[in-house]
Write a protein that holds these residues in place. Structure first.
Motif, PDB file in Angstrom:
ATOM      1  N   ALA A  15      -3.761  -2.582   9.754  1.00  0.00           N
ATOM      2  CA  ALA A  15      -2.396  -2.102  10.000  1.00  0.00           C
ATOM      3  C   ALA A  15      -1.380  -2.882   9.177  1.00  0.00           C
ATOM      4  O   ALA A  15      -0.437  -2.307   8.615  1.00  0.00           O
ATOM      5  CB  ALA A  15      -2.069  -2.210  11.487  1.00  0.00           C
ATOM      6  N   VAL A  16      -1.550  -4.202   9.084  1.00  0.00           N
ATOM      7  CA  VAL A  16      -0.623  -5.024   8.322  1.00  0.00           C
ATOM      8  C   VAL A  16      -0.728  -4.720   6.833  1.00  0.00           C
ATOM      9  O   VAL A  16       0.279  -4.581   6.142  1.00  0.00           O
ATOM     10  CB  VAL A  16      -0.856  -6.524   8.621  1.00  0.00           C
ATOM     11  N   SER A  17      -1.929  -4.576   6.310  1.00  0.00           N
ATOM     12  CA  SER A  17      -2.089  -4.284   4.883  1.00  0.00           C
ATOM     13  C   SER A  17      -1.545  -2.895   4.551  1.00  0.00           C
ATOM     14  O   SER A  17      -0.989  -2.682   3.476  1.00  0.00           O
ATOM     15  CB  SER A  17      -3.546  -4.407   4.464  1.00  0.00           C
ATOM     16  N   ASN A  18      -1.672  -1.946   5.487  1.00  0.00           N
ATOM     17  CA  ASN A  18      -1.120  -0.611   5.272  1.00  0.00           C
ATOM     18  C   ASN A  18       0.407  -0.665   5.218  1.00  0.00           C
ATOM     19  O   ASN A  18       1.037   0.024   4.408  1.00  0.00           O
ATOM     20  CB  ASN A  18      -1.586   0.326   6.389  1.00  0.00           C
ATOM     21  N   ALA A  19       1.023  -1.481   6.065  1.00  0.00           N
ATOM     22  CA  ALA A  19       2.483  -1.611   6.046  1.00  0.00           C
ATOM     23  C   ALA A  19       2.958  -2.215   4.731  1.00  0.00           C
ATOM     24  O   ALA A  19       3.966  -1.795   4.173  1.00  0.00           O
ATOM     25  CB  ALA A  19       2.943  -2.464   7.227  1.00  0.00           C
ATOM     26  N   PHE A  20       2.229  -3.207   4.204  1.00  0.00           N
ATOM     27  CA  PHE A  20       2.612  -3.792   2.920  1.00  0.00           C
ATOM     28  C   PHE A  20       2.442  -2.779   1.792  1.00  0.00           C
ATOM     29  O   PHE A  20       3.251  -2.730   0.873  1.00  0.00           O
ATOM     30  CB  PHE A  20       1.793  -5.047   2.622  1.00  0.00           C
ATOM     31  N   ALA A  21       1.415  -1.972   1.857  1.00  0.00           N
ATOM     32  CA  ALA A  21       1.182  -0.973   0.815  1.00  0.00           C
ATOM     33  C   ALA A  21       2.281   0.089   0.825  1.00  0.00           C
ATOM     34  O   ALA A  21       2.664   0.603  -0.221  1.00  0.00           O
ATOM     35  CB  ALA A  21      -0.178  -0.324   0.999  1.00  0.00           C
ATOM     36  N   ILE A  26       6.959   2.781  -1.743  1.00  0.00           N
ATOM     37  CA  ILE A  26       8.360   3.209  -1.739  1.00  0.00           C
ATOM     38  C   ILE A  26       9.092   2.608  -2.932  1.00  0.00           C
ATOM     39  O   ILE A  26       9.884   3.288  -3.594  1.00  0.00           O
ATOM     40  CB  ILE A  26       9.029   2.829  -0.412  1.00  0.00           C
ATOM     41  N   ALA A  27       8.821   1.351  -3.220  1.00  0.00           N
ATOM     42  CA  ALA A  27       9.460   0.709  -4.376  1.00  0.00           C
ATOM     43  C   ALA A  27       9.027   1.401  -5.674  1.00  0.00           C
ATOM     44  O   ALA A  27       9.843   1.602  -6.577  1.00  0.00           O
ATOM     45  CB  ALA A  27       9.116  -0.772  -4.420  1.00  0.00           C
ATOM     46  N   GLY A  28       7.769   1.781  -5.748  1.00  0.00           N
ATOM     47  CA  GLY A  28       7.271   2.478  -6.930  1.00  0.00           C
ATOM     48  C   GLY A  28       7.911   3.845  -7.101  1.00  0.00           C
ATOM     49  O   GLY A  28       8.264   4.247  -8.211  1.00  0.00           O
ATOM     50  N   ILE A  29       8.072   4.568  -5.995  1.00  0.00           N
ATOM     51  CA  ILE A  29       8.708   5.884  -6.054  1.00  0.00           C
ATOM     52  C   ILE A  29      10.166   5.746  -6.465  1.00  0.00           C
ATOM     53  O   ILE A  29      10.670   6.520  -7.281  1.00  0.00           O
ATOM     54  CB  ILE A  29       8.569   6.613  -4.701  1.00  0.00           C
ATOM     55  N   ASN A  30      10.861   4.754  -5.915  1.00  0.00           N
ATOM     56  CA  ASN A  30      12.260   4.537  -6.295  1.00  0.00           C
ATOM     57  C   ASN A  30      12.386   4.161  -7.771  1.00  0.00           C
ATOM     58  O   ASN A  30      13.297   4.619  -8.460  1.00  0.00           O
ATOM     59  CB  ASN A  30      12.890   3.452  -5.418  1.00  0.00           C
ATOM     60  N   GLN A  31      11.465   3.339  -8.252  1.00  0.00           N
ATOM     61  CA  GLN A  31      11.496   2.952  -9.661  1.00  0.00           C
ATOM     62  C   GLN A  31      11.214   4.158 -10.558  1.00  0.00           C
ATOM     63  O   GLN A  31      11.871   4.338 -11.589  1.00  0.00           O
ATOM     64  CB  GLN A  31      10.487   1.845  -9.930  1.00  0.00           C
TER      65      GLN A  31
END
Length: 99
Positions: A15-21, A26-31
């Motif tokens: 769950a934690v690794s999924n949240a980081f991913a 989102i940052a990649g999509i914004n970029q």
């Protein structure tokens, strides 16, 4: 008891690794969005330049037909003028949709 603890730890880690991913996604999509929108101004100017060149070529062709007395001059002039207007309107509409 050890199996339950191991299973709980594995679920928590997933769950934690999924949240980081998700944050990286989102940052990649914004970029990517920023990069694509940065291409619109040069792209619009390029389309305007192409429209200018097409218009000049069309003007020369229409003048050549008019000078030679070709009866099809008005149809040729309308088609070249329509192509130039289409390029200008398409560039403006695309820019207004995506920016």
């Amino acid at each position: 008891m050890k199996k339950r603890f191991f299973f709980s730890a594995a679920i928590l880690l997933a769950a934690v690794s999924n949240a980081f991913a998700q944050n990286e996604g989102i940052a990649g999509i914004n970029q990517a969005t920023q990069m694509v929108t940065s291409y619109f101004d040069p792209g619009t100017k390029l389309i305007y330049a192409i429209g200018t060149v097409v218009g000049l070529i069309g003007g020369v062709k229409v003048y050549g037909k008019f000078s030679s007395g070709d009866p099809d001059t008005s149809k040729t002039a309308a088609s070249w003028f329509g192509a130039c207007i289409f390029l200008i309107v398409a560039a403006t509409i695309l820019r207004s949709f995506f920016l």
